[in-house]
Motif scaffolding. Structure first.
Motif, PDB file in Angstrom:
ATOM      1  N   LEU A  71     -14.646   1.189 -11.043  1.00 49.75           N
ATOM      2  CA  LEU A  71     -15.143   1.840 -12.266  1.00 49.75           C
ATOM      3  C   LEU A  71     -14.021   2.573 -12.989  1.00 49.75           C
ATOM      4  CD1 LEU A  71     -18.598   3.049 -10.943  1.00 49.75           C
ATOM      5  CD2 LEU A  71     -18.229   1.456 -12.849  1.00 49.75           C
ATOM      6  N   THR A  72     -13.107   3.165 -12.233  1.00 49.06           N
ATOM      7  CA  THR A  72     -11.947   3.828 -12.841  1.00 49.06           C
ATOM      8  C   THR A  72     -11.087   2.810 -13.578  1.00 49.06           C
ATOM      9  OG1 THR A  72     -11.958   5.547 -11.143  1.00 49.06           O
ATOM     10  CG2 THR A  72      -9.902   5.235 -12.356  1.00 49.06           C
ATOM     11  N   LEU A  73     -10.877   1.667 -12.976  1.00 52.45           N
ATOM     12  CA  LEU A  73     -10.087   0.620 -13.620  1.00 52.45           C
ATOM     13  C   LEU A  73     -10.782   0.116 -14.889  1.00 52.45           C
ATOM     14  CD1 LEU A  73      -7.608  -1.177 -13.622  1.00 52.45           C
ATOM     15  CD2 LEU A  73      -8.838  -2.749 -12.093  1.00 52.45           C
ATOM     16  N   GLN A  74     -12.104  -0.065 -14.836  1.00 49.61           N
ATOM     17  CA  GLN A  74     -12.841  -0.490 -16.033  1.00 49.61           C
ATOM     18  C   GLN A  74     -12.716   0.550 -17.137  1.00 49.61           C
ATOM     19  OE1 GLN A  74     -16.887  -1.890 -15.328  1.00 49.61           O
ATOM     20  NE2 GLN A  74     -16.268  -2.459 -13.255  1.00 49.61           N
ATOM     21  N   CYS A  75     -12.815   1.818 -16.778  1.00 50.79           N
ATOM     22  CA  CYS A  75     -12.673   2.900 -17.745  1.00 50.79           C
ATOM     23  C   CYS A  75     -11.282   2.866 -18.373  1.00 50.79           C
ATOM     24  CB  CYS A  75     -12.927   4.245 -17.061  1.00 50.79           C
ATOM     25  SG  CYS A  75     -12.679   5.687 -18.108  1.00 50.79           S
ATOM     26  N   ALA A  76     -10.262   2.741 -17.546  1.00 46.98           N
ATOM     27  CA  ALA A  76      -8.885   2.718 -18.043  1.00 46.98           C
ATOM     28  C   ALA A  76      -8.661   1.522 -18.967  1.00 46.98           C
ATOM     29  CB  ALA A  76      -7.904   2.682 -16.875  1.00 46.98           C
ATOM     30  N   ARG A  77      -9.161   0.366 -18.596  1.00 48.32           N
ATOM     31  CA  ARG A  77      -9.006  -0.828 -19.444  1.00 48.32           C
ATOM     32  C   ARG A  77      -9.745  -0.647 -20.760  1.00 48.32           C
ATOM     33  NH1 ARG A  77     -10.230  -6.123 -16.445  1.00 48.32           N
ATOM     34  NH2 ARG A  77      -9.309  -6.959 -18.343  1.00 48.32           N
ATOM     35  N   ARG A 118     -10.175   2.045 -22.303  1.00 53.50           N
ATOM     36  CA  ARG A 118      -9.407   3.014 -23.091  1.00 53.50           C
ATOM     37  C   ARG A 118      -7.983   2.533 -23.392  1.00 53.50           C
ATOM     38  NH1 ARG A 118     -11.462   8.516 -19.961  1.00 53.50           N
ATOM     39  NH2 ARG A 118     -13.654   8.257 -20.546  1.00 53.50           N
ATOM     40  N   GLY A 119      -7.720   1.252 -23.150  1.00 54.46           N
ATOM     41  CA  GLY A 119      -6.428   0.674 -23.515  1.00 54.46           C
ATOM     42  C   GLY A 119      -5.418   0.586 -22.396  1.00 54.46           C
ATOM     43  N   GLY A 120      -5.802   0.930 -21.177  1.00 56.07           N
ATOM     44  CA  GLY A 120      -4.877   0.880 -20.051  1.00 56.07           C
ATOM     45  C   GLY A 120      -4.644  -0.540 -19.565  1.00 56.07           C
ATOM     46  N   GLN A 121      -3.663  -0.696 -18.729  1.00 60.05           N
ATOM     47  CA  GLN A 121      -3.270  -1.996 -18.190  1.00 60.05           C
ATOM     48  C   GLN A 121      -3.704  -2.121 -16.728  1.00 60.05           C
ATOM     49  OE1 GLN A 121      -1.804  -4.292 -20.242  1.00 60.05           O
ATOM     50  NE2 GLN A 121      -2.164  -2.724 -21.794  1.00 60.05           N
ATOM     51  N   VAL A 122      -3.853  -3.348 -16.290  1.00 60.06           N
ATOM     52  CA  VAL A 122      -4.153  -3.631 -14.886  1.00 60.06           C
ATOM     53  C   VAL A 122      -2.854  -3.523 -14.098  1.00 60.06           C
ATOM     54  CG1 VAL A 122      -4.960  -5.389 -13.266  1.00 60.06           C
ATOM     55  CG2 VAL A 122      -6.063  -5.142 -15.497  1.00 60.06           C
ATOM     56  N   GLU A 123      -2.916  -2.835 -12.966  1.00 61.82           N
ATOM     57  CA  GLU A 123      -1.755  -2.702 -12.071  1.00 61.82           C
ATOM     58  C   GLU A 123      -2.065  -3.401 -10.757  1.00 61.82           C
ATOM     59  OE1 GLU A 123      -0.667   1.295 -11.140  1.00 61.82           O
ATOM     60  OE2 GLU A 123      -0.846   1.951 -13.213  1.00 61.82           O
ATOM     61  N   PRO A 124      -1.156  -4.212 -10.260  1.00 56.78           N
ATOM     62  CA  PRO A 124      -1.368  -4.806  -8.940  1.00 56.78           C
ATOM     63  C   PRO A 124      -1.538  -3.705  -7.887  1.00 56.78           C
ATOM     64  CG  PRO A 124       0.503  -5.832 -10.047  1.00 56.78           C
ATOM     65  CD  PRO A 124       0.104  -4.642 -10.876  1.00 56.78           C
ATOM     66  N   GLY A 125      -2.527  -3.856  -7.035  1.00 54.05           N
ATOM     67  CA  GLY A 125      -2.751  -2.909  -5.950  1.00 54.05           C
ATOM     68  C   GLY A 125      -3.470  -1.632  -6.353  1.00 54.05           C
ATOM     69  N   PHE A 126      -3.888  -1.516  -7.622  1.00 54.66           N
ATOM     70  CA  PHE A 126      -4.496  -0.266  -8.083  1.00 54.66           C
ATOM     71  C   PHE A 126      -5.762   0.091  -7.304  1.00 54.66           C
ATOM     72  CE2 PHE A 126      -7.681   2.021 -10.509  1.00 54.66           C
ATOM     73  CZ  PHE A 126      -6.993   3.194 -10.774  1.00 54.66           C
ATOM     74  N   LEU A 127      -6.643  -0.876  -7.090  1.00 61.08           N
ATOM     75  CA  LEU A 127      -7.919  -0.574  -6.436  1.00 61.08           C
ATOM     76  C   LEU A 127      -7.710   0.084  -5.074  1.00 61.08           C
ATOM     77  CD1 LEU A 127     -10.042  -3.724  -7.336  1.00 61.08           C
ATOM     78  CD2 LEU A 127     -10.121  -1.465  -8.391  1.00 61.08           C
ATOM     79  N   ASP A 128      -6.853  -0.504  -4.254  1.00 64.60           N
ATOM     80  CA  ASP A 128      -6.592   0.071  -2.931  1.00 64.60           C
ATOM     81  C   ASP A 128      -5.912   1.432  -3.041  1.00 64.60           C
ATOM     82  OD1 ASP A 128      -7.730  -2.027  -1.514  1.00 64.60           O
ATOM     83  OD2 ASP A 128      -5.853  -3.154  -1.435  1.00 64.60           O
ATOM     84  N   GLN A 176     -16.693  11.637 -12.696  1.00 68.20           N
ATOM     85  CA  GLN A 176     -15.865  12.236 -11.649  1.00 68.20           C
ATOM     86  C   GLN A 176     -15.571  13.673 -12.018  1.00 68.20           C
ATOM     87  OE1 GLN A 176     -12.439  10.187  -9.773  1.00 68.20           O
ATOM     88  NE2 GLN A 176     -11.267  11.853 -10.656  1.00 68.20           N
ATOM     89  N   GLY A 177     -15.789  14.555 -11.084  1.00 70.26           N
ATOM     90  CA  GLY A 177     -15.508  15.971 -11.296  1.00 70.26           C
ATOM     91  C   GLY A 177     -14.289  16.419 -10.518  1.00 70.26           C
ATOM     92  N   ALA A 178     -13.872  17.617 -10.825  1.00 71.59           N
ATOM     93  CA  ALA A 178     -12.808  18.284 -10.074  1.00 71.59           C
ATOM     94  C   ALA A 178     -13.328  19.682  -9.733  1.00 71.59           C
ATOM     95  CB  ALA A 178     -11.525  18.377 -10.887  1.00 71.59           C
ATOM     96  N   VAL A 179     -13.356  19.997  -8.461  1.00 77.57           N
ATOM     97  CA  VAL A 179     -13.831  21.300  -8.006  1.00 77.57           C
ATOM     98  C   VAL A 179     -12.676  22.287  -8.081  1.00 77.57           C
ATOM     99  CG1 VAL A 179     -14.759  22.596  -6.045  1.00 77.57           C
ATOM    100  CG2 VAL A 179     -15.561  20.255  -6.508  1.00 77.57           C
ATOM    101  N   VAL A 180     -12.897  23.393  -8.784  1.00 79.12           N
ATOM    102  CA  VAL A 180     -11.880  24.433  -8.926  1.00 79.12           C
ATOM    103  C   VAL A 180     -12.414  25.704  -8.285  1.00 79.12           C
ATOM    104  CG1 VAL A 180     -10.497  25.804 -10.529  1.00 79.12           C
ATOM    105  CG2 VAL A 180     -11.027  23.408 -11.063  1.00 79.12           C
TER     106      VAL A 180
END
Length: 151
Positions: free
Chosen positions: A20-26, A28-38, A67-71
């Motif tokens: 889902l992070t990769l889909q979001c990045a794509r 928003r104009g991001g590129q696919v990176e080999p090994g990103f999922l792992d 996705q949240g960030a706990v502070v």
């Protein structure tokens, strides 16, 4: 589309969160990176509970995620110990084919309820022009104190 459900992601969902992070990045104009999922799955699992993620499902499809960030605040004079953490909404994405059916609102409500039940002080989100109405419908209010400095 089927029934809409949200759930807090667990360790078995690490690759789903990464996808889902990769889909979001794509989107928003991001590129696919080999090994990103792992790489993402390992990094997310290593954060423990510092980055909770809620996944929305519509029927048998993943419709989006939050996705949240706990502070955790440091001690401050006059603030009782254990006064509660903040949940910052870090990434919020609904797949385009699932927009307009309540996915985003369901994700926000699930995260806010989780934070409320866990004794958090507040949930913070940066809303854009397309999400402001939905964010306010969930109960968020504008806060003029927020500024951003991109580095």
């Amino acid at each position: 589309m089927g029934e809409l459900r949200t759930r807090l992601a667990g360790p078995d969902d690490a690759l789903v969160v990464a996808a889902l992070t990769l889909q979001c990045a794509r989107h928003r104009g991001g590129q696919v990176e080999p090994g990103f999922l792992d790489r993402h799955a390992r990094a997310w699992l290593a954060t423990g509970n510092a980055h909770p993620v809620w996944v929305a499902e519509a029927g048998d499809e993943h419709a989006g995620y939050l996705q949240g960030a706990v502070v955790e605040p440091l001690p401050w004079p006059g603030r009782p110990a254990g006064a509660g953490a903040d949940l910052l909404v870090d990434t919020f994405f609904v797949r385009p084919e699932h927009r307009g059916i309540g996915v985003g609102e369901a994700l926000l409500r699930a995260a806010a309820q989780w934070a409320r039940d866990a004794g958090f002080r507040q949930v913070l989100i940066s809303a854009g022009e397309h999400t402001t109405t939905m964010v306010e419908r969930v109960g968020f209010v504008p806060d003029a104190r927020a500024y951003r400095l991109e580095l």
